[in-house]
Enzyme design. Structure first.
Site, PDB file in Angstrom:
ATOM      1  N   GLU A 328      62.628   8.885  21.699  1.00  0.00           N
ATOM      2  CA  GLU A 328      62.998   7.579  21.168  1.00  0.00           C
ATOM      3  C   GLU A 328      63.914   6.869  22.145  1.00  0.00           C
ATOM      4  O   GLU A 328      64.927   7.441  22.580  1.00  0.00           O
ATOM      5  CB  GLU A 328      63.732   7.722  19.827  1.00  0.00           C
ATOM      6  CG  GLU A 328      62.865   8.175  18.679  1.00  0.00           C
ATOM      7  CD  GLU A 328      63.613   8.107  17.350  1.00  0.00           C
ATOM      8  OE1 GLU A 328      62.946   7.940  16.321  1.00  0.00           O
ATOM      9  OE2 GLU A 328      64.856   8.219  17.338  1.00  0.00           O
ATOM     10  N   CYS A 329      63.612   5.634  22.488  1.00  0.00           N
ATOM     11  CA  CYS A 329      64.436   4.773  23.322  1.00  0.00           C
ATOM     12  C   CYS A 329      64.835   5.502  24.606  1.00  0.00           C
ATOM     13  O   CYS A 329      64.017   5.684  25.491  1.00  0.00           O
ATOM     14  CB  CYS A 329      65.644   4.262  22.541  1.00  0.00           C
ATOM     15  SG  CYS A 329      66.386   2.773  23.252  1.00  0.00           S
ATOM     16  N   GLY A 330      66.103   5.952  24.725  1.00  0.00           N
ATOM     17  CA  GLY A 330      66.505   6.664  25.922  1.00  0.00           C
ATOM     18  C   GLY A 330      65.666   7.903  26.175  1.00  0.00           C
ATOM     19  O   GLY A 330      65.328   8.232  27.320  1.00  0.00           O
ATOM     20  N   MET A 333      62.466   6.822  27.717  1.00  0.00           N
ATOM     21  CA  MET A 333      62.653   6.496  29.127  1.00  0.00           C
ATOM     22  C   MET A 333      62.625   7.753  30.002  1.00  0.00           C
ATOM     23  O   MET A 333      62.068   7.762  31.100  1.00  0.00           O
ATOM     24  CB  MET A 333      63.973   5.742  29.308  1.00  0.00           C
ATOM     25  CG  MET A 333      63.969   4.354  28.670  1.00  0.00           C
ATOM     26  SD  MET A 333      65.633   3.698  28.329  1.00  0.00           S
ATOM     27  CE  MET A 333      66.295   3.577  29.980  1.00  0.00           C
ATOM     28  N   SER A 428      58.676   5.950  21.903  1.00  0.00           N
ATOM     29  CA  SER A 428      58.810   4.557  21.478  1.00  0.00           C
ATOM     30  C   SER A 428      60.218   4.082  21.771  1.00  0.00           C
ATOM     31  O   SER A 428      61.144   4.879  21.885  1.00  0.00           O
ATOM     32  CB  SER A 428      58.526   4.415  19.987  1.00  0.00           C
ATOM     33  OG  SER A 428      59.578   5.012  19.240  1.00  0.00           O
TER      34      SER A 428
END
Length: 440
Positions: A328-330, A333, A428
């Site tokens: 998720e998010c970080g 990435m 995501s």
């Protein structure tokens, strides 16, 4: 105790009025008085809740009328069982929320107060005003959607004369003043681009919270605050979220800390085993785990260290060969090919997805998200609608893989952050709050 605890919502006209410092000071002052205090936070904020937990000595949970249905809100509210008092921190301004309603409302602090039956204590930054502060409070109290107003806490009081001027006008308008806090620059909490510096990164946080507790104790009418607390009574039992797997390897350190406590609580109650590991300490996920979950956090601040964490990256890649990995998010990435930091240096990440992100090219992405899965995600089949929140400054330079979901903002407008999937890997930019069920 036998009676269900009453509560108060610490709200404000706007962000930056001092809600968090007031909340932390009040939690600690009440705890020091010998009370068991249950903290909550309105809306999608996973940083403030960590501070709440340290101040209260009891985990804090989010309540979110946009993302959560009534059953989940009821389950979370049951965390107050066994407490003497509830203190819930609002978000933004008291009536601020989305333009269109979600599961139970627009996500405003006023809605949370009305649903739970908790009166509001309005924190007012009175710097630069005197009698006008009472007019602000009166307007908030007489709003057509107003929950009961227990009174106000005056913040940033310049001196005795200033306090008297504000108090006299509040008294004339029949608005109780429950605390008057003098201006104190030494009690502020450090901030960074996503809000407060995380609790785990603050080297002297316990000492600061202790000072905040003493500060509030010395300048607040704690007896009046306790006496003003009310509740709608005990909610039904409610239903917690189900775990996406039985054994979950969960990344947990200052680079991966953004996960909602109600999800972890639901997983625990369902018997799932959470196996924490630290990518920053170059730890690999437990190879016996059924799923590896990388929460959000601040990988952009630790990109070089993560790129050099070969034990972590190799273990992650091995797991992804046969079993699911989700970020998720970080965390998303880090699953990608590369992360460009603020200086423009590109750091090689896990390479399990083709995602390339840049923190040098900054643009704020903020708001609720409704995502309808077009591919499977751990614990959720295609067609499932999820509700969550996105908050980051990184830009997508490449996102070549198949999309994970069709995503919209709170108003139903499409957003480009669809997430990605490849093989056993998915990710995501939105942080999951609740499952809505099959999309309609």
């Amino acid at each position: 105790m036998t009676a269900w605890p009453g509560g108060l919502v610490i709200a404000a006209p706007n962000s930056g009025a001092g809600k968090t410092t007031v909340t932390l000071g009040l939690l600690r002052a009440l705890r020091d008085r010998g009370l068991v205090v249950q903290p909550f936070k309105n809306g999608p904020d996973y940083i403030d809740t960590a501070f709440h937990g340290l101040a209260a000595g009891r985990p804090s949970f989010n309540l979110d009328s946009w993302a959560m249905d009534q059953s989940l809100m009821d389950a979370v509210r049951h965390q107050a069982d066994g407490a003497d008092l509830v203190i819930a921190e609002g978000s933004m301004g008291l009536y601020d929320g989305t333009s269109k309603p979600g599961r139970r409302g627009r996500g405003s602090s006023a809605e949370m107060a009305r649903i739970c039956g908790w009166p509001v204590v309005l924190a007012l930054n009175v710097e630069g005003q005197a009698q006008s502060a009472a007019a602000v409070a009166l307007g908030f109290a007489r709003h057509p959607d107003a929950p009961p107003l227990a009174g106000v806490i005056l913040n940033n009081v310049a001196g005795a004369r200033h306090e008297v001027m504000v108090r006299e006008e509040m008294a004339r308008l029949d608005i109780p003043v429950l605390a008057a806090l003098p201006r104190r620059s030494d009690l502020s909490l450090p901030e960074r681009h996503l809000g407060l510096v995380q609790a785990d990164e603050h080297p002297r946080l316990e000492a600061l919270i202790a000072r905040l507790g003493a500060f509030v104790r010395d300048h607040a009418d704690l007896a009046a605050l306790i006496g003003a607390a009310r509740s709608a009574g005990p909610p039904p039992a409610g239903a917690w979220p189900l775990p996406p797997a039985q054994r979950i390897a969960l990344a947990r350190d200052v680079a991966f800390s953004f996960v909602y406590r109600h999800l972890l609580e639901g997983w625990r109650r369902a018997g799932a085993e959470v196996l924490p590991f630290s990518p920053l300490d170059d730890q690999a996920p437990d190879p016996s785990a059924d799923l590896v979950w990388l929460p959000g956090g601040y990988p952009e601040l630790h990109a070089g260290r993560l790129a050099a964490a070969e034990t972590f990256l190799s273990g992650l890649r091995r797991h992804a060969q046969t079993k699911p990995v989700h970020g998720e998010c970080g965390g998303y990435m880090v699953l990608g090919e590369a992360l460009v930091d603020a200086s423009g240096t590109s750091h090689r990440m896990a390479g399990l997805l083709g995602l390339v992100t840049s923190y040098q090219v900054r643009r704020l992405h903020l708001g609720y998200r409704r995502a309808t899965l077009v591919a499977p995600m751990p614990g959720h089949a295609p067609g499932t609608a999820l509700r969550g929140h996105e908050f980051h400054y990184s830009s997508i330079l490449a996102q070549p893989d198949a999309p994970l979901a069709r995503a919209t903002d709170a108003s139903g407008n499409p957003v480009q952050e669809t997430g990605s999937t490849r093989g056993h890997v998915s990710g995501s930019f939105f942080h999951l709050i609740a499952t809505e069920g099959a999309a309609t």
